[in-house]
Scaffold this active site. Sequence first.
Site, short mmCIF file in Angstrom:
data_model
loop_
_atom_site.label_atom_id
_atom_site.label_comp_id
_atom_site.label_asym_id
_atom_site.label_seq_id
_atom_site.Cartn_x
_atom_site.Cartn_y
_atom_site.Cartn_z
N CYS A 46 0.92 -1.09 -0.14
CA CYS A 46 -0.05 0.14 0.19
C CYS A 46 0.79 1.22 0.00
O CYS A 46 0.57 2.32 -0.74
CB CYS A 46 -0.63 0.01 1.11
SG CYS A 46 -2.03 -1.43 1.39
C1 BEZ Z 1 0.92 -4.69 1.75
O1 BEZ Z 1 0.25 -3.40 1.55
O2 BEZ Z 1 1.94 -4.81 1.93
C2 BEZ Z 1 -0.23 -5.74 2.06
C3 BEZ Z 1 -1.49 -5.51 2.83
C4 BEZ Z 1 -2.45 -6.70 3.25
C5 BEZ Z 1 -2.04 -7.98 3.00
C6 BEZ Z 1 -0.89 -7.94 2.09
C7 BEZ Z 1 0.05 -7.10 1.92
#
Ligand code: BEZ
Length: 199
Positions: A46
């Site tokens: 994200c």
């Molecule tokens: C991420 O943004 O790294 C992420 C968020 C939720 C699950 C897996 C990865």
Amino acid sequence: MAALKLGDTAPNFLAKTTEGEFMFHEWLGEKWGVIFSHPADFTPVCTTELGMVSKLKDEFDKRNVKVIGLSVDDLESHNEWIKDINETQNTTMNFPMIADEDKYVANLYDMIHPNADDKLTVRSVFVIGPDKKIKLTLTYPASTGRDFYEILRAIDSLQLTTNYSVATPVNWKDGDDCIISNSINDEDAAKKFPRVSRQ
Ligand code: BEZ
């Protein structure tokens, strides 16, 4: 509530964001819009996505598109996270993020897919036209970051095909040849598109 479909009106709502509170439709005004969800603040994928959208802001502006992010984290978390995004992604965040702790908007836009995760939003994208209708949707799982260049490319196609009776072929990019709709006869095609060439 049934999932939103292409051509549906994008639901309006009161947005509580990092840039203040506003009604979504009023904030969009006459512009195109992209509303996209991410699963959670302070997560690595994200963070890269939000940083990239911030760096591409000029590209969205050029296309007359307003961009807004969303997760079910609160405003305090968003504001703390922005500092982290700015530092790690070498940017300055320049678009609002909705704090949707009560999941009102997430449910309105069907951004929570319980068989993937019953608490967090997946990576949803809605492209909305100036008429407030949904023009394109994408859904990616939490583990797969999106390609925002593809979203810009798709917006180029949407804007072209809205204004002219054409369609864009596979891997089309702005400036490439496109396809004149079957609904236009040869005579009208020649008048409307003088540089037309027959394939
Ligand atoms: C991420 O943004 O790294 C992420 C968020 C939720 C699950 C897996 C990865």
